[in-house]
Write an enzyme that holds these catalytic residues in place. Structure first.
Site, short mmCIF file in Angstrom:
data_model
loop_
_atom_site.label_atom_id
_atom_site.label_comp_id
_atom_site.label_asym_id
_atom_site.label_seq_id
_atom_site.Cartn_x
_atom_site.Cartn_y
_atom_site.Cartn_z
N CYS A 126 7.72 -2.56 -2.31
CA CYS A 126 7.30 -3.56 -1.33
C CYS A 126 7.66 -4.93 -1.89
CB CYS A 126 5.80 -3.47 -1.07
SG CYS A 126 5.28 -4.37 0.41
N CYS A 128 5.62 -7.75 -1.20
CA CYS A 128 4.49 -8.69 -1.11
C CYS A 128 4.04 -9.26 -2.44
CB CYS A 128 3.33 -8.09 -0.33
SG CYS A 128 2.56 -6.68 -1.13
N LYS A 201 -0.04 3.63 7.58
CA LYS A 201 -0.78 2.63 6.80
C LYS A 201 -1.36 1.62 7.78
CE LYS A 201 -0.19 -0.94 3.28
NZ LYS A 201 0.71 -1.54 2.29
N ARG A 211 -5.57 -7.15 -3.39
CA ARG A 211 -4.78 -8.38 -3.32
C ARG A 211 -5.12 -9.33 -4.45
NH1 ARG A 211 -4.45 -8.60 3.31
NH2 ARG A 211 -3.30 -6.64 3.44
N GLU A 239 4.38 7.61 13.68
CA GLU A 239 4.83 6.98 12.42
C GLU A 239 5.23 8.05 11.40
OE1 GLU A 239 5.52 4.15 11.25
OE2 GLU A 239 4.57 2.60 12.46
N LYS A 254 -3.31 5.90 4.77
CA LYS A 254 -3.96 4.86 3.99
C LYS A 254 -4.65 3.86 4.90
CE LYS A 254 -2.84 1.09 0.97
NZ LYS A 254 -1.83 0.21 0.53
N SER A 280 -8.54 0.13 -2.70
CA SER A 280 -9.35 -0.74 -3.56
C SER A 280 -10.74 -1.00 -3.00
CB SER A 280 -8.61 -2.06 -3.77
OG SER A 280 -8.30 -2.68 -2.54
C1 PBG Z 1 1.49 -3.34 -0.43
C2 PBG Z 1 0.32 -2.51 -0.79
C3 PBG Z 1 -1.03 -2.80 -0.53
C4 PBG Z 1 -1.77 -1.75 -1.08
C5 PBG Z 1 -0.87 -0.86 -1.65
N1 PBG Z 1 0.41 -1.34 -1.44
C6 PBG Z 1 -1.68 -3.99 0.06
C7 PBG Z 1 -1.36 -4.48 1.41
O1 PBG Z 1 -0.72 -3.83 2.23
O2 PBG Z 1 -1.77 -5.61 1.67
C8 PBG Z 1 -3.26 -1.65 -1.04
C9 PBG Z 1 -3.89 -0.69 -2.00
C10 PBG Z 1 -5.33 -0.87 -2.18
O3 PBG Z 1 -6.04 -1.60 -1.47
O4 PBG Z 1 -5.84 -0.22 -3.11
N2 PBG Z 1 2.40 -3.44 -1.51
#
Ligand code: PBG
Length: 328
Positions: A126, A128, A201, A211, A239, A254, A280
């Site tokens: 990803c 981000c 997701k 985050r 999806e 997720k 998380s």
């Molecule tokens: C994006 C990603 C996220 C998580 C895993 N991969 C965060 C998002 O989409 O904002 C979240 C995992 C978690 O909350 O434990 N790279």
């Protein structure tokens, strides 16, 4: 003539098989195992660096040397796999740290492979964590663009594979990214490298603590233009189907707990290896309530993980992996 007894409770007493621990273990339908777990790790630049993530007790940002040590520990606990998230030294508009062949995740993969070759290393794919704006792709005129972003994700996945990753896991939710990744991997000799796609997701409030750990909070806007609406279920099947058609080998749902119905539908419909991400926020809620003395942490943890497995997950990405492995 012998009278039939219509009171079925004399025949059926469901409590009979619950009367002691041995009987309960004999009729148990779902068995949680260390082998089900994938442990998430956050790797940062530097050496001898290990910083607690305040909203996730027990979770740390770690430099490569510390991550290697952690992986030795994870392997010795009997956990088969980790998933790596990287926080680069510099962020920019296009997330170049993500597809730098000497980037943070690429360096971590090489170091772990050298020390613990049997541990399965999955890399999160990803942008981000690598973009200055914190979005999962390129932003143009306030829009998170799809097609140019997936080219970069494909490049990122290739550099992870070249570093020695055992599996790549695209978490962006852009359309067509599994196909783009499959194509670039195949074209470069990685036909046998599996893709675990974050297939269903959701745009979730449960990612809050992550985050902080991944330093990936969007600087403006949110992720609702690409992640799914929590209200949708049929769309999750579309999806997942799309990702399977594009070449996904393992499909993920997720978060896990508010979406157990989705895990079940995905498993029943596709019968694919199915992963669930116990995210998380799900972890932090348990840790916080336990710190307040409001719940029994170990019991609640095992109950949650068992529930996720019972719903149909074959594997669980969870920050509880080490804690749970020690009890199993
Ligand atoms: C994006 C990603 C996220 C998580 C895993 N991969 C965060 C998002 O989409 O904002 C979240 C995992 C978690 O909350 O434990 N790279």
């Amino acid at each position: 003539m012998k009278q039939t007894n219509n009171n079925t409770s004399h025949f059926s007493r469901l409590r009979r098989t619950r009367m002691n621990a041995t009987l309960r273990s004999m009729v148990r339908e779902t068995e949680l195992s260390k082998n089900d777990f994938i442990y998430p790790l956050f790797v940062v630049p530097g050496t001898k660096f290990k910083k607690p993530v305040s909203s996730m007790p027990g979770v740390f940002q770690m430099s490569v040397d510390e991550i290697v040590r952690e992986c030795v520990d994870v392997k010795s606990l009997g956990i088969p796999a980790v998933i790596l998230f990287g926080i680069p030294e510099h962020k920019d508009e296009v997330g170049s740290g993500a597809y730098d062949e000497n980037g943070i995740v690429q360096r971590a993969v090489k170091a772990i492979k050298k020390e613990v070759p049997e541990l399965c290393i999955i890399t999160d794919v990803c942008l981000c964590e690598y973009t200055s704006h914190g979005h999962c792709g390129i932003v143009r005129c306030d829009e998170i663009v799809n097609d140019d972003s997936i080219e970069l994700l494909a490049k990122e996945a290739l550099t992870h594979a070249q570093a020695g990753a055992d599996m790549v896991a695209p978490s962006d939710m852009f359309d067509g990214r599994v196909k783009a990744i499959r194509q670039i991997l195949d074209a470069n000799g990685f036909q046998n490298l599996p893709i675990m796609s974050y297939a269903a997701k959701y745009a979730s409030g449960f990612y809050g603590p992550f985050r902080e750990a991944a330093e990936s909070t969007p600087q403006f806007g949110d992720r609702r233009s690409h992640q799914m609406d929590p209200a949708n279920s049929n769309e999750a099947l579309r999806e997942v189907q799309a990702d399977i058609e594009e070449g996904a080998d393992i499909v993920m749902v997720k978060p896990a707990l508010p979406y157990l119905d989705i895990i079940r539908r995905v498993k029943d419909r596709f019968q694919m290896p199915t992963a669930a991400y116990n995210v998380s926020g799900e972890y932090s809620m348990v840790k916080a309530a336990a710190q307040l003395g409001w719940i029994d942490e170990q019991r609640v943890m095992l109950e949650m993980l068992t529930g996720i497995k019972r719903a149909g997950a074959d594997m669980i990405l969870t920050y509880f992996a080490k804690d749970a492995a020690k009890l199993l």
